[in-house]
Scaffold this motif. Sequence first.
Motif, short mmCIF file in Angstrom:
data_model
loop_
_atom_site.label_atom_id
_atom_site.label_comp_id
_atom_site.label_asym_id
_atom_site.label_seq_id
_atom_site.Cartn_x
_atom_site.Cartn_y
_atom_site.Cartn_z
N ASP A 175 -4.85 7.52 4.77
CA ASP A 175 -5.53 6.54 3.93
C ASP A 175 -4.56 5.53 3.32
O ASP A 175 -4.93 4.38 3.07
CB ASP A 175 -6.32 7.25 2.83
N SER A 176 -3.34 5.96 3.08
CA SER A 176 -2.33 5.01 2.60
C SER A 176 -2.06 3.95 3.66
O SER A 176 -1.86 2.77 3.35
CB SER A 176 -1.02 5.74 2.26
N TYR A 177 -2.07 4.38 4.92
CA TYR A 177 -1.86 3.43 6.02
C TYR A 177 -3.07 2.52 6.19
O TYR A 177 -2.93 1.33 6.51
CB TYR A 177 -1.57 4.19 7.32
N THR A 178 -4.26 3.07 5.97
CA THR A 178 -5.47 2.24 6.04
C THR A 178 -5.43 1.14 4.98
O THR A 178 -5.77 -0.02 5.26
CB THR A 178 -6.73 3.10 5.84
N LEU A 179 -5.03 1.49 3.77
CA LEU A 179 -4.92 0.49 2.70
C LEU A 179 -3.93 -0.60 3.09
O LEU A 179 -4.20 -1.80 2.91
CB LEU A 179 -4.50 1.16 1.40
N LEU A 180 -2.77 -0.21 3.61
CA LEU A 180 -1.78 -1.19 4.05
C LEU A 180 -2.33 -2.09 5.15
O LEU A 180 -2.18 -3.31 5.11
CB LEU A 180 -0.52 -0.48 4.55
N ARG A 181 -2.99 -1.48 6.13
CA ARG A 181 -3.53 -2.26 7.26
C ARG A 181 -4.61 -3.23 6.80
O ARG A 181 -4.67 -4.38 7.24
CB ARG A 181 -4.07 -1.33 8.34
N ASP A 182 -5.49 -2.74 5.93
CA ASP A 182 -6.56 -3.62 5.45
C ASP A 182 -6.00 -4.81 4.67
O ASP A 182 -6.45 -5.94 4.85
CB ASP A 182 -7.53 -2.83 4.57
N MET A 183 -5.02 -4.55 3.81
CA MET A 183 -4.42 -5.65 3.05
C MET A 183 -3.64 -6.58 3.98
O MET A 183 -3.61 -7.80 3.78
CB MET A 183 -3.53 -5.12 1.94
N GLY A 184 -3.01 -6.01 5.01
CA GLY A 184 -2.32 -6.85 5.99
C GLY A 184 -3.28 -7.79 6.68
O GLY A 184 -2.97 -8.96 6.91
N LYS A 185 -4.47 -7.27 7.00
CA LYS A 185 -5.47 -8.09 7.67
C LYS A 185 -6.02 -9.16 6.74
O LYS A 185 -6.14 -10.33 7.11
CB LYS A 185 -6.61 -7.18 8.16
N VAL A 186 -6.34 -8.77 5.51
CA VAL A 186 -6.93 -9.71 4.55
C VAL A 186 -5.99 -10.87 4.25
O VAL A 186 -6.42 -12.03 4.16
CB VAL A 186 -7.29 -8.97 3.24
N PHE A 187 -4.69 -10.57 4.13
CA PHE A 187 -3.71 -11.60 3.76
C PHE A 187 -2.94 -12.17 4.95
O PHE A 187 -1.99 -12.93 4.77
CB PHE A 187 -2.73 -11.03 2.73
N ASN A 188 -3.33 -11.77 6.15
CA ASN A 188 -2.68 -12.26 7.37
C ASN A 188 -1.19 -11.92 7.40
O ASN A 188 -0.35 -12.73 7.77
CB ASN A 188 -2.87 -13.78 7.52
N VAL A 189 -0.87 -10.70 6.98
CA VAL A 189 0.51 -10.21 7.04
C VAL A 189 0.54 -8.85 7.73
O VAL A 189 1.24 -7.92 7.32
CB VAL A 189 1.16 -10.13 5.64
N SER A 190 -0.22 -8.72 8.80
CA SER A 190 -0.32 -7.44 9.50
C SER A 190 1.02 -6.98 10.06
O SER A 190 1.27 -5.77 10.17
CB SER A 190 -1.34 -7.55 10.64
#
Length: 346
Positions: free
Chosen positions: A181-196
């Motif tokens: 879930d920590s990785y999911t949070l990172l991935r989701d924020m990466g997608k939202v802010f275009n910093v995947s």
Amino acid sequence: MPKRRTAATALAGTLLVVSLSACGGSSGDTGGVDDAPSAAPHSGYPVTVTNCGQTETFTKAPSRVVVMNGASVAEVSTLLALGLGDRVVANEQTYGMSEVPGRAQAIKALPTGGIKLNDAYDIPREAMIGLRPDFVLSLTSYGFEAKNGFATREQLKTAGANSYISPQGCDDEPSKMTLADSYTLLRDMGKVFNVSDRAEKLIAASQKNIAAVSSKVQGAKKPKVMVLFSNMAMGSNAFSAVVANGIVNDILATAGGTNAFASASRTTFADLSKEKVAATDVDALVVISYNDPDPAAYAKQLLKEFPQWPAAKTNTYTVLSDSMYLGPSNDLAVAKIAKMLHPDRF
């Protein structure tokens, strides 16, 4: 992580001047990228994230982010690790210490919006709307419940703001939370802010570090570990801040241990009597500090109070903070606990 529902109730700017290319370090070390160049504001948009049954569409990277309290640091730490501190207009998450050098100070330096928290220890509806956010983060669904005096997700959408509930927080009970879930949070924020790309580098570093530790303790006997929050009360009994379930159990298992009180409750926390605690064999103690200036003193006090514990006889304890939460630095907790439990393997 603790959910602050009572006076103490609660479960990660620049952290280090380190380049994200240094993936050989810990995920905490590679998290200090607030000075990284911001993503192009319109490239890769629109993007859509499905979150707790709600679809959130972003036409550009958010620039006015509000981080609700939730007695967590998971969301703000994730934003900082991704180099997005300059997007935060109000952060209500605070912490007295961190396993990542500079993180606590970086969190403290973020703007708070001058908000007076309500009786539920978070941002009231009127104040939230007044901040003019375009993105609001909450650890659980609790932060968007009207009955608690908060702006609902629908009200925020009407005001032009997207919203997000962190993984496993949809039902306001993150007892099933894991490292993934920590990785999911990172991935989701990466997608939202275009910093995947940044998110994936942090994830790869964390996975590499955890795998290295896990391989060293593989096959070893798994000591029984008590995990609790320092000087915190969440229920009626003497030990109401003992962690029974959630991401802590995944961290312990990966580090070669097991939760001594995992069966004591189906929820995140077990509300235990002193007699129950005294009757349980505890091989090691992990005290999590939540704004406690001296958690080590609390750990020593417990070992003295229960001299029958194997942990007391061997003085086996460690103190941790944000790395035990949902967030970008769980690998640091895994490493520290594994070395405590299995020093002969390192």
